[in-house]
Design an enzyme around this catalytic site. Sequence first.
Site, PDB file in Angstrom:
ATOM      1  N   SER A  97      -6.142  -2.410  15.298  1.00  0.00           N
ATOM      2  CA  SER A  97      -5.800  -1.368  16.283  1.00  0.00           C
ATOM      3  C   SER A  97      -5.669  -0.004  15.611  1.00  0.00           C
ATOM      4  CB  SER A  97      -4.479  -1.695  16.972  1.00  0.00           C
ATOM      5  OG  SER A  97      -4.608  -2.906  17.658  1.00  0.00           O
ATOM      6  N   GLU A 124      -2.209   4.479  14.053  1.00  0.00           N
ATOM      7  CA  GLU A 124      -1.498   3.472  13.245  1.00  0.00           C
ATOM      8  C   GLU A 124      -2.153   3.395  11.858  1.00  0.00           C
ATOM      9  OE1 GLU A 124      -0.997  -0.372  15.236  1.00  0.00           O
ATOM     10  OE2 GLU A 124      -1.382  -1.367  13.336  1.00  0.00           O
ATOM     11  N   ARG A 162       5.411  -0.587  13.466  1.00  0.00           N
ATOM     12  CA  ARG A 162       4.281  -0.414  12.532  1.00  0.00           C
ATOM     13  C   ARG A 162       4.555   0.719  11.535  1.00  0.00           C
ATOM     14  NH1 ARG A 162       4.083  -4.401  14.505  1.00  0.00           N
ATOM     15  NH2 ARG A 162       2.574  -5.254  15.956  1.00  0.00           N
TER      16      ARG A 162
HETATM   17  C1  LIG Z   1      -9.438  -7.453  12.173  1.00  0.00           C
HETATM   18  C2  LIG Z   1      -8.073  -6.839  11.913  1.00  0.00           C
HETATM   19  C3  LIG Z   1      -6.992  -7.283  12.646  1.00  0.00           C
HETATM   20  C4  LIG Z   1      -5.717  -6.726  12.428  1.00  0.00           C
HETATM   21  N1  LIG Z   1      -4.666  -7.203  13.152  1.00  0.00           N
HETATM   22  C5  LIG Z   1      -3.448  -6.697  12.937  1.00  0.00           C
HETATM   23  C6  LIG Z   1      -2.311  -7.183  13.683  1.00  0.00           C
HETATM   24  O1  LIG Z   1      -2.414  -8.084  14.487  1.00  0.00           O
HETATM   25  N2  LIG Z   1      -1.104  -6.617  13.429  1.00  0.00           N
HETATM   26  C7  LIG Z   1      -0.938  -5.625  12.516  1.00  0.00           C
HETATM   27  O2  LIG Z   1       0.196  -5.165  12.334  1.00  0.00           O
HETATM   28  N3  LIG Z   1      -1.987  -5.141  11.806  1.00  0.00           N
HETATM   29  C8  LIG Z   1      -3.216  -5.651  11.995  1.00  0.00           C
HETATM   30  N4  LIG Z   1      -4.285  -5.164  11.279  1.00  0.00           N
HETATM   31  C9  LIG Z   1      -4.071  -4.067  10.321  1.00  0.00           C
HETATM   32  C10 LIG Z   1      -3.770  -4.541   8.897  1.00  0.00           C
HETATM   33  O3  LIG Z   1      -4.240  -5.847   8.706  1.00  0.00           O
HETATM   34  C11 LIG Z   1      -2.289  -4.493   8.572  1.00  0.00           C
HETATM   35  O4  LIG Z   1      -1.760  -3.202   8.730  1.00  0.00           O
HETATM   36  C12 LIG Z   1      -2.020  -4.965   7.132  1.00  0.00           C
HETATM   37  O5  LIG Z   1      -0.662  -5.159   6.954  1.00  0.00           O
HETATM   38  C13 LIG Z   1      -2.525  -3.960   6.098  1.00  0.00           C
HETATM   39  O6  LIG Z   1      -2.430  -4.562   4.826  1.00  0.00           O
HETATM   40  P1  LIG Z   1      -3.377  -4.075   3.639  1.00  0.00           P
HETATM   41  O7  LIG Z   1      -2.905  -4.713   2.386  1.00  0.00           O
HETATM   42  O8  LIG Z   1      -4.797  -4.301   3.982  1.00  0.00           O
HETATM   43  O9  LIG Z   1      -3.041  -2.527   3.646  1.00  0.00           O
HETATM   44  P2  LIG Z   1      -3.893  -1.278   3.143  1.00  0.00           P
HETATM   45  O10 LIG Z   1      -4.835  -0.840   4.193  1.00  0.00           O
HETATM   46  O11 LIG Z   1      -4.465  -1.535   1.804  1.00  0.00           O
HETATM   47  O12 LIG Z   1      -2.711  -0.212   3.026  1.00  0.00           O
HETATM   48  C14 LIG Z   1      -1.997   0.167   4.188  1.00  0.00           C
HETATM   49  C15 LIG Z   1      -0.880   1.128   3.761  1.00  0.00           C
HETATM   50  O13 LIG Z   1       0.045   0.431   2.928  1.00  0.00           O
HETATM   51  C16 LIG Z   1       0.140   1.075   1.661  1.00  0.00           C
HETATM   52  N5  LIG Z   1       0.334   0.038   0.651  1.00  0.00           N
HETATM   53  C17 LIG Z   1      -0.415  -1.071   0.426  1.00  0.00           C
HETATM   54  N6  LIG Z   1       0.124  -1.786  -0.578  1.00  0.00           N
HETATM   55  C18 LIG Z   1       1.215  -1.099  -1.001  1.00  0.00           C
HETATM   56  C19 LIG Z   1       2.177  -1.303  -2.035  1.00  0.00           C
HETATM   57  N7  LIG Z   1       2.149  -2.365  -2.829  1.00  0.00           N
HETATM   58  N8  LIG Z   1       3.144  -0.375  -2.191  1.00  0.00           N
HETATM   59  C20 LIG Z   1       3.205   0.727  -1.396  1.00  0.00           C
HETATM   60  N9  LIG Z   1       2.334   0.970  -0.417  1.00  0.00           N
HETATM   61  C21 LIG Z   1       1.348   0.067  -0.220  1.00  0.00           C
HETATM   62  C22 LIG Z   1      -1.168   1.835   1.492  1.00  0.00           C
HETATM   63  O14 LIG Z   1      -1.021   2.898   0.572  1.00  0.00           O
HETATM   64  C23 LIG Z   1      -1.376   2.310   2.925  1.00  0.00           C
HETATM   65  O15 LIG Z   1      -0.554   3.406   3.208  1.00  0.00           O
HETATM   66  C24 LIG Z   1      -5.553  -5.709  11.460  1.00  0.00           C
HETATM   67  C25 LIG Z   1      -6.656  -5.271  10.716  1.00  0.00           C
HETATM   68  C26 LIG Z   1      -7.912  -5.839  10.934  1.00  0.00           C
HETATM   69  C27 LIG Z   1      -9.067  -5.379  10.119  1.00  0.00           C
END
Ligand SMILES: Cc1cc2nc3c(=O)[nH]c(=O)nc-3n(C[C@H](O)[C@H](O)[C@H](O)COP(=O)(O)OP(=O)(O)OC[C@H]3O[C@@H](n4cnc5c(N)ncnc54)[C@H](O)[C@@H]3O)c2cc1C
Length: 290
Positions: A214, A284, A167
């Site tokens: 998580s 995380e 992660r």
């Molecule tokens: C109900 C639920 C279930 C989930 N299940 C899982 C799971 O099974 N496995 C898992 O790994 N995660 C899970 N997650 C967490 C989340 O979905 C993941 O971490 C996902 O990849 C985050 O993507 P995001 O675009 O929403 O990131 P954001 O929250 O918008 O950003 C996360 C990080 O990435 C950075 N970031 C985003 N875009 C860029 C970019 N273009 N360039 C540089 N940095 C960037 C942000 O600055 C931040 O540091 C879950 C979340 C929820 C709400």
Amino acid sequence: MNRIRYYCKNVQKNVSFKNLTSIKIGGKAKYVTFPNSESELKNLIAYLNKRKIKYYVLGNGSNTLACDGKYKGVIIKLSSFNSLYCHKNFIHAGAGCTLANLIKFAITNSLAGLEEASGIPGTVGGAVKMNAGAFNFEMAKVVRGVYVLREDNIVYLKNKECKFGYRSSGFLDGDIIISADFKLSGGDQKELLKRQQEVFGLRKSLPKYPSLGSVFKRQNGIIVSKLLDEMKFKGVTFGGAMVSKEHAGIIVNVGDATSEDVKDLINYIKKRCFLEKNIILEEEIKFLDN
Ligand SMILES: Cc1cc2nc3c(=O)[nH]c(=O)nc-3n(C[C@H](O)[C@H](O)[C@H](O)COP(=O)(O)OP(=O)(O)OC[C@H]3O[C@@H](n4cnc5c(N)ncnc54)[C@H](O)[C@@H]3O)c2cc1C
């Protein structure tokens, strides 16, 4: 700051983080920018760096806990960077593309490898940065390389250079993921759709309240949700933040939770785990502080 509109045409002011993050918590972002092209993004970043204005790239906000007050920096949303191309068994995806659309596109093109990620909310940029994963899958298994805006240049980092860990990844502070290449393998569309439905089924027990998934990373083989369940954290509530009754590794927003409520609950859990089990938990989720 009022020159931002000069560098990025699409700007929104005073946007609530409740509408920008999946846990629906936080104060307001003074500026949310939506660059339309790589050149607009480059010019915007050059301006922000020159003026020493902080910025944060927000994907879907599904792993970000935003601050309660006003975030005075600039939020960058890459929603326009949502292109998807397929060539043989490779897919090129823009960072702002949702993971759901990427998986759908892969399956439509009979390409296997991403279906295990079905149901993970987020964007390609967020998933690559977080090395998102589930079951035995993680993004690192399918990423071939990533285009990153680093300082003034767009550089291509091969998989190994992304330094993926559990992660986590090795992108530098300030790096902006523009797009990523995925190396997949040929698959049978019907089988892939069937597996996707199975994966959705496995995720059914996730909490229905808003959350960030998580909160803590797995620790040396310890499944944190199991540990927290055994320690009877389910249902423990601080203000509007509660440890989910369905999944002890997830904190949910059951009312009008504040960022401070979530942080207090996290600190309480960490303290008890350390004192009672001698385990140091690591978050995380990402914190966007003002
Ligand atoms: C109900 C639920 C279930 C989930 N299940 C899982 C799971 O099974 N496995 C898992 O790994 N995660 C899970 N997650 C967490 C989340 O979905 C993941 O971490 C996902 O990849 C985050 O993507 P995001 O675009 O929403 O990131 P954001 O929250 O918008 O950003 C996360 C990080 O990435 C950075 N970031 C985003 N875009 C860029 C970019 N273009 N360039 C540089 N940095 C960037 C942000 O600055 C931040 O540091 C879950 C979340 C929820 C709400």
